[in-house]
Motif scaffolding. Structure first.
Motif, PDB file in Angstrom:
ATOM      1  N   PHE A 153       0.878  -1.170   0.000  1.00  9.58           N
ATOM      2  CA  PHE A 153       0.000   0.000   0.000  1.00  9.58           C
ATOM      3  C   PHE A 153       0.909   1.211   0.000  1.00  9.58           C
ATOM      4  CE2 PHE A 153      -2.557  -3.185   2.320  1.00  9.58           C
ATOM      5  CZ  PHE A 153      -3.652  -3.204   1.468  1.00  9.58           C
TER       6      PHE A 153
ATOM      7  N   ASN B 159      -0.513  -7.872  15.519  1.00  5.53           N
ATOM      8  CA  ASN B 159      -1.379  -6.914  14.832  1.00  5.53           C
ATOM      9  C   ASN B 159      -0.600  -6.270  13.698  1.00  5.53           C
ATOM     10  OD1 ASN B 159      -2.390  -6.188  18.058  1.00  5.53           O
ATOM     11  ND2 ASN B 159      -3.730  -7.079  16.529  1.00  5.53           N
ATOM     12  N   GLY B 160      -1.243  -6.212  12.551  1.00  6.69           N
ATOM     13  CA  GLY B 160      -0.564  -5.592  11.411  1.00  6.69           C
ATOM     14  C   GLY B 160       0.398  -6.516  10.712  1.00  6.69           C
ATOM     15  N   ALA B 161       0.398  -7.808  11.075  1.00  9.74           N
ATOM     16  CA  ALA B 161       1.308  -8.750  10.431  1.00  9.74           C
ATOM     17  C   ALA B 161       0.876  -9.034   8.997  1.00  9.74           C
ATOM     18  CB  ALA B 161       1.379 -10.040  11.226  1.00  9.74           C
ATOM     19  N   GLY B 162      -0.377  -8.783   8.688  1.00 11.20           N
ATOM     20  CA  GLY B 162      -0.843  -8.946   7.314  1.00 11.20           C
ATOM     21  C   GLY B 162      -1.813 -10.093   7.105  1.00 11.20           C
ATOM     22  N   LYS B 163      -2.366 -10.633   8.197  1.00 13.64           N
ATOM     23  CA  LYS B 163      -3.275 -11.767   8.067  1.00 13.64           C
ATOM     24  C   LYS B 163      -4.545 -11.390   7.315  1.00 13.64           C
ATOM     25  CE  LYS B 163      -3.492 -11.851  12.502  1.00 13.64           C
ATOM     26  NZ  LYS B 163      -2.658 -10.763  12.960  1.00 13.64           N
ATOM     27  N   SER B 164      -5.152 -10.295   7.738  1.00 10.23           N
ATOM     28  CA  SER B 164      -6.392  -9.892   7.068  1.00 10.23           C
ATOM     29  C   SER B 164      -6.121  -9.524   5.620  1.00 10.23           C
ATOM     30  CB  SER B 164      -7.020  -8.693   7.780  1.00 10.23           C
ATOM     31  OG  SER B 164      -7.326  -9.030   9.098  1.00 10.23           O
ATOM     32  N   THR B 165      -4.981  -8.908   5.383  1.00 15.75           N
ATOM     33  CA  THR B 165      -4.646  -8.531   4.011  1.00 15.75           C
ATOM     34  C   THR B 165      -4.557  -9.775   3.135  1.00 15.75           C
ATOM     35  OG1 THR B 165      -3.424  -6.648   4.882  1.00 15.75           O
ATOM     36  CG2 THR B 165      -3.003  -7.257   2.603  1.00 15.75           C
TER      37      THR B 165
ATOM     38  N   HIS C  29      -6.391 -14.517  17.532  1.00 18.87           N
ATOM     39  CA  HIS C  29      -5.321 -14.225  18.477  1.00 18.87           C
ATOM     40  C   HIS C  29      -5.432 -15.086  19.723  1.00 18.87           C
ATOM     41  CE1 HIS C  29      -3.612 -10.898  16.332  1.00 18.87           C
ATOM     42  NE2 HIS C  29      -4.808 -10.378  16.166  1.00 18.87           N
TER      43      HIS C  29
ATOM     44  N   ASN D 123      -6.950   2.426   7.651  1.00 16.40           N
ATOM     45  CA  ASN D 123      -5.948   1.577   7.017  1.00 16.40           C
ATOM     46  C   ASN D 123      -5.093   0.829   8.019  1.00 16.40           C
ATOM     47  OD1 ASN D 123      -6.811   2.419   4.543  1.00 16.40           O
ATOM     48  ND2 ASN D 123      -5.255   3.991   4.320  1.00 16.40           N
TER      49      ASN D 123
ATOM     50  N   SER E 139      -4.409  -1.911  11.122  1.00 14.15           N
ATOM     51  CA  SER E 139      -5.001  -3.181  11.523  1.00 14.15           C
ATOM     52  C   SER E 139      -5.785  -2.956  12.816  1.00 14.15           C
ATOM     53  CB  SER E 139      -3.915  -4.224  11.722  1.00 14.15           C
ATOM     54  OG  SER E 139      -3.231  -3.969  12.918  1.00 14.15           O
TER      55      SER E 139
ATOM     56  N   GLY F  64      -5.902  -4.164  15.864  1.00 15.61           N
ATOM     57  CA  GLY F  64      -5.227  -3.974  17.138  1.00 15.61           C
ATOM     58  C   GLY F  64      -4.602  -2.599  17.243  1.00 15.61           C
TER      59      GLY F  64
ATOM     60  N   GLN G  26      -9.371   0.192  -1.543  1.00 11.71           N
ATOM     61  CA  GLN G  26      -8.011   0.250  -1.023  1.00 11.71           C
ATOM     62  C   GLN G  26      -7.869  -0.434   0.318  1.00 11.71           C
ATOM     63  OE1 GLN G  26      -5.796   3.583  -0.046  1.00 11.71           O
ATOM     64  NE2 GLN G  26      -5.446   4.216  -2.129  1.00 11.71           N
ATOM     65  N   ARG G  27      -8.984  -0.550   1.024  1.00 11.33           N
ATOM     66  CA  ARG G  27      -8.893  -1.086   2.389  1.00 11.33           C
ATOM     67  C   ARG G  27      -8.258  -2.450   2.418  1.00 11.33           C
ATOM     68  NH1 ARG G  27     -13.547   0.113   6.297  1.00 11.33           N
ATOM     69  NH2 ARG G  27     -12.965  -1.938   6.870  1.00 11.33           N
TER      70      ARG G  27
HETATM   71  N1  ATP Z   1      -5.870  -0.125   2.659  1.00  9.17           N
HETATM   72  C1  ATP Z   1      -4.691  -0.021   3.300  1.00  9.17           C
HETATM   73  N2  ATP Z   1      -3.903   1.044   3.090  1.00  9.17           N
HETATM   74  C2  ATP Z   1      -2.707   1.155   3.711  1.00  9.17           C
HETATM   75  N3  ATP Z   1      -2.222   0.261   4.581  1.00  9.17           N
HETATM   76  C3  ATP Z   1      -2.961  -0.835   4.849  1.00  9.17           C
HETATM   77  C4  ATP Z   1      -4.234  -1.028   4.229  1.00  9.17           C
HETATM   78  N4  ATP Z   1      -4.761  -2.185   4.688  1.00  9.17           N
HETATM   79  C5  ATP Z   1      -3.847  -2.698   5.556  1.00  9.17           C
HETATM   80  N5  ATP Z   1      -2.761  -1.883   5.648  1.00  9.17           N
HETATM   81  C6  ATP Z   1      -1.556  -2.114   6.460  1.00  9.17           C
HETATM   82  O1  ATP Z   1      -1.072  -3.399   6.176  1.00  9.17           O
HETATM   83  C7  ATP Z   1      -0.580  -4.033   7.339  1.00  9.17           C
HETATM   84  C8  ATP Z   1      -1.254  -5.371   7.546  1.00  9.17           C
HETATM   85  O2  ATP Z   1      -2.590  -5.162   7.989  1.00  9.17           O
HETATM   86  P1  ATP Z   1      -3.617  -6.341   8.318  1.00  9.17           P
HETATM   87  O3  ATP Z   1      -4.933  -5.724   8.557  1.00  9.17           O
HETATM   88  O4  ATP Z   1      -3.518  -7.380   7.257  1.00  9.17           O
HETATM   89  O5  ATP Z   1      -3.020  -6.916   9.691  1.00  9.17           O
HETATM   90  P2  ATP Z   1      -3.562  -8.124  10.568  1.00  9.17           P
HETATM   91  O6  ATP Z   1      -2.476  -9.131  10.594  1.00  9.17           O
HETATM   92  O7  ATP Z   1      -4.886  -8.578  10.098  1.00  9.17           O
HETATM   93  O8  ATP Z   1      -3.643  -7.431  11.997  1.00  9.17           O
HETATM   94  P3  ATP Z   1      -4.763  -7.589  13.189  1.00  9.17           P
HETATM   95  O9  ATP Z   1      -4.378  -8.777  13.959  1.00  9.17           O
HETATM   96  O10 ATP Z   1      -4.567  -6.356  14.013  1.00  9.17           O
HETATM   97  O11 ATP Z   1      -6.099  -7.673  12.559  1.00  9.17           O
HETATM   98  C9  ATP Z   1      -0.805  -3.046   8.482  1.00  9.17           C
HETATM   99  O12 ATP Z   1       0.404  -2.376   8.727  1.00  9.17           O
HETATM  100  C10 ATP Z   1      -1.831  -2.093   7.948  1.00  9.17           C
HETATM  101  O13 ATP Z   1      -1.622  -0.818   8.498  1.00  9.17           O
END
Ligand code: ATP
Ligand code: MG
Lengths: 501, 338
Positions: free
Chosen positions: A15, A40-46, A199, A397, A399, A401, B337-338
């Motif tokens: 991103f 948190n923010g490791a990228g799982k949801s992404t 988690h 944007n 995560s 947490g 973008q999310r």
């Molecule tokens: N649309 C976006 N624009 C910019 N950065 C993003 C976007 N979506 C996610 N990110 C960033 O990408 C990284 C991974 O986010 P993600 O949501 O995948 O984390 P996660 O592992 O699911 O965390 P959590 O356990 O907190 O849910 C984070 O640093 C987040 O800030």
């Protein structure tokens, strides 16, 4: 052993200003539950959003049964048999359960919805999941746990081969969690591929056949043999260091009464409730979901207008007609529902941190002080270790947490006497939980009265000096840190008829 | 403890996160702020080249006067939209305030009293709107639809349904004189834009407005006084609309009860066209300037090209449609973008 069905090959996602994922490769097998873990923010949801066609990967590809696939849209993914169930559910509250299950593919004859068939089909799906719900009930009458089941039923009608869950249990009751697990095990037995993000360690150990760990957007390792993995190993893989006892509880000196809630009764509460928290004391409020804890917290904060009762801070009664009064009296609240009540999604991290405290930093009574705003937010981001490329990033944007940390950071520059935390570590990783506990201890050491609600029993047991248990809207008992065990707390929390049965 | 002190935290807490401060991407930010202004610049150049008589002193004055009215009213509308609401009563308030000023000036022979009476109309309707919407929690569409009709009705009642000619000629100076060769109403609009831009950007009130638009419940639970802020927003909107109405009456040398019908939609379309989000939480004064200028220029060019008023309606509608589709598209792009 079964064969890999779903493969991630060198997946990367960038991103603007953030590398969310980098070089992720691993495979998931049929008939297994594959857990994804990481801070948190490791990228799982992404990764799940890439799987569902919500995001396009910046590099790399997905393969299903050895065939490489590209999903431009969620619909494409669904057609290919991939369903992702997000934490925020994508259902329509005003229409019936049956319609939600078949939305987008309603059975029809000449353009008119075939109601009897819809009913019958939906009924069959629900029965398969062991659910006793009338398909004609409007969705909004169901509990969150039942919504989740409806979402699963919806995935099953698409005959999804791959089903991914993103933190599904965070708002479910213990019963609903058991039901969800039963369904997941059944799906597994049918040979489906299950991805599971959570988690909560104990869930992972109950459910997973394999665990893949991410850290900062990179692949760390996959644990293949659940017999061999220990809790500490897993935590170390995620956090990169030994965490030890994440609660790290030590008793601290406790002062006189700080917060007194006297016979407070507000909309959404079944009974009037009284409680008191002393300076420097951490009190945990435990109860099953629906016990009325969040309503109580909101009422203390003036978020809802009370019918009756009084709230006192340091012996002085305060007007609890609105949150402003509570904040001025030194009571702060971190609400339960982050998305609906916590963040202003379209604004930056900076604006979200300063939203409240800036009123004390303005010049001439109304002029924004930019230097202060930038300083304050950057300091909070650093202190709380919020992962964001800058404090000007839009908060949505971040995560989950990290959003939670921002909301906590909002209050840290206030003149705080009492802090109310409603599920403060929901959706937060182990490492960050530990950090948040340390903040809570630091606050208590300053003499702030802490009242927190949590559905996570180990957390309540590990953190609280004193535990108040709520049952059916009333406080059913009180236990000190040393007295409390899982059995004693649960015994007080269970509805009476269940105990009798 | 004062507001700027920090909570002392354990030492390992401040351990560096990966939060290297970084500026927002330059080009994106410039486009966000000035994109629609650049569109306006291109439109302006195109009109200068292709539309006869466009770039003349007389026409520029006309254009300036035409956009000045929309510019003033749009300042208030920006706040309504930024807080997630809108106000349909502004056009009726413009008319009602103009008529009220005219009637009072004729009765009392006092220009000051007339202006105060006109402003009083705006204050009244604005406050009532705000009170009903914020305190009684009635939806803004219904509330301002009602006050729109009430204000228009009052304008007809006090004028007997006819234009009210104004007896005091000094009053006409407000709308018809010029300073440095630029008409006074244009100066007034510039001042309004500066003041409202400052309010939105630099004051607590402005930030609270945006926070309410971004997530009302979150703002409330963070201690923002939602009710008071909303009442102030609608009151300001009413006031500035009334002031615009007074200036208009001065320009026309009379208070006209049937003026500016449908003008509220022009103003909302100008805001949305410039980039103010209909969902609330996002808005800048530069958006309003761009939107008002683009819409005004298109209208002016159509007049010069002798395009029939009927066609102009169609074109204006199409522009509004394009603007909301653009708004929608931008939101989806952000969501994706999310
Ligand atoms: N649309 C976006 N624009 C910019 N950065 C993003 C976007 N979506 C996610 N990110 C960033 O990408 C990284 C991974 O986010 P993600 O949501 O995948 O984390 P996660 O592992 O699911 O965390 P959590 O356990 O907190 O849910 C984070 O640093 C987040 O800030
Ligand atoms: Mg996530």
């Amino acid at each position: 052993m079964s064969v890999p069905y779903l493969e991630f090959k060198n997946i990367g996602k960038r991103f603007p200003g953030v590398v969310a994922l980098q070089g992720i490769s691993f495979a998931c097998r049929e008939g297994e539950v594959h857990a994804l873990m990481g801070e948190n923010g490791a990228g799982k949801s992404t990764l799940l959003k890439i799987l569902s066609g919500n995001h396009a990967p910046s590099e790399g590809e997905l393969a299903l049964a050895g065939q490489s696939r590209q999903f431009a849209h969620t619909v494409d993914a669904l057609k290919a048999g991939v369903a992702v169930i997000y934490q925020e559910l994508h259902l329509v509250p005003d229409i019936t359960v049956a319609e939600n299950i078949y939305i987008g593919q309603l059975p029809h004859r000449f353009g008119v919805v075939d109601r009897p068939r819809l009913r019958a089909d939906a009924g069959k799906q629900l029965a398969q999941l062991g659910l006793d719900i009338d398909p004609d009930t409007p969705l909004k009458q169901l509990s969150i746990g039942q919504w989740q089941m409806v979402e699963i039923a919806k995935a099953l009608t698409r005959d999804a081969k791959v089903i991914a869950f993103d933190e599904p249990t965070s708002s479910l009751s213990a019963r609903e969690i058991q039901q969800l697990f039963r369904v997941i095990r059944e799906l597994k037995a049918q040979g489906r591929v299950i991805l599971y993000v959570s988690h909560r360690m104990e869930e992972i150990f109950q459910l997973a056949d394999q665990i893949t760990v991410f850290k900062d957007g990179r692949y760390v390792c996959t644990f293949d043999d659940m017999q061999q993995v220990t809790h500490d190993q897993l935590v170390k893989a995620m956090v990169g260091r030994d965490v030890g006892d994440i609660y790290g509880y030590t008793p601290r000196p406790i002062g006189g009464p700080r917060l007194d809630v006297m016979a407070l009764h507000a909309p959404g509460m079944k009974h009037a409730v009284s409680l008191s928290v002393r300076a420097g004391e951490i009190v945990g409020l435990f109860g099953l979901i629906g016990a009325g804890r969040s309503e109580l917290m909101k009422a203390i904060f003036g978020g809802v207008k009370p019918y009756a009762g009084e709230v006192r801070v340091d012996g002085r009664p305060i007007a609890i007609r609105s949150p402003i009064h509570a904040i001025q009296a030194g009571i702060m609240l971190c609400p339960e529902d982050r998305k609906a009540e916590g963040i202003v999604p379209v604004h930056s991290v900076r604006d979200n941190i300063n939203i409240s405290a800036r009123r004390n930093a303005v010049r001439a009574g109304c002029l924004i002080n930019d230097t202060w705003e930038a300083d304050n937010s950057q300091r909070k981001v650093r202190e709380l270790n919020v992962k964001t490329p800058s404090d000007e990033q839009l908060i949505r944007n971040l995560s989950g947490g990290n959003q939670q940390k921002v909301i906590l950071g909002r209050w840290l520059s206030e003149d705080m006497k009492v802090i109310l935390l409603d599920e403060p570590t929901r959706g937060i990783d182990v490492g960050a939980k530990n950090e948040i506990y340390n903040v809570i201890y630091a606050l208590a050491n300053r003499g702030i009265a802490v009242l927190f609600v949590s559905s996570d029993l180990p957390e309540v047991l590990g953190l609280a000096d004193r535990i108040l248990v709520m049952r059916e809207g009333a406080i059913s008992g009180e236990l000190s840190h040393d007295e409390a065990t899982e059995e004693t707390v649960l015994g007080l929390a269970m509805p009476r008829e269940m105990v009798a049965a | 403890m004062n507001s700027t002190s920090t909570t002392p935290l354990p030492a390992d807490f401040a351990a560096s996160g990966n939060s290297t401060p970084r500026r927002k991407f330059g080009a994106a930010k410039i486009w966000d702020n000035y994109g629609m202004l650049m569109v306006f610049a291109a439109l302006f150049v195109a009109c200068s080249v292709f539309v006869p008589n466009f770039l003349t002193m007389i026409n520029m004055r006309g254009l300036g006067l035409a956009v000045s009215l929309a510019g003033m009213v749009a300042c208030g509308m920006l706040f309504c939209l930024a807080s997630g609401d809108f106000d349909l009563s502004v056009a009726s308030v413009v008319a009602c305030a103009g008529v009220m000023a005219a009637v009072v000036i004729n009765r009392t022979d006092s220009i000051a009293l007339g202006i105060f009476a006109g402003l009083g109309v705006g204050l009244f309707f604005g406050f009532v709107n705000g009170f009903v919407i914020a305190k009684l929690q009635i939806n803004a569409l219904i509330t301002t639809l009602a006050s729109m009709q009430i204000a228009r009705g009052v304008a007809y009642l006090i004028s007997d349904g006819k234009a009210v000619g104004i007896s005091q000629e000094d009053f006409f100076l407000l709308g018809n004189s010029a300073w440095l060769n630029i008409p006074v109403p244009v100066w007034i609009t510039l001042i309004c834009l500066c003041v409202f831009g400052f309010l939105l950007n630099r004051t607590l009130f402005g930030r609270n407005t945006l926070a309410i638009g971004g997530n009302e419940e979150a703002a409330r639970l963070a201690g923002v006084n939602v009710v008071r802020t909303k009442i102030v927003i609608f009151t300001l909107t009413g006031l500035v609309a009334a002031f615009a109405g007074i200036v208009l009456a001065s320009r026309m040398t009379s208070g006209q009860p049937m003026t500016s019908i449908g003008f509220e939609l022009t103003v909302i379309s100008a805001c949305v066209l410039g980039g103010v989000s209909l969902k609330g939480g996002v808005g800048k004064i530069s958006y309003v300037i761009a939107g008002v200028l683009i819409l005004g220029t298109v209208e002016n060019a159509m007049n010069l090209l002798n395009i029939s008023p009927f066609t102009q309606y169609v074109v204006r509608g199409l522009i509004l449609l394009a603007a909301v589709i653009l708004d929608r598209y931008k939101q989806q792009a952000q969501l994706r973008q999310r």
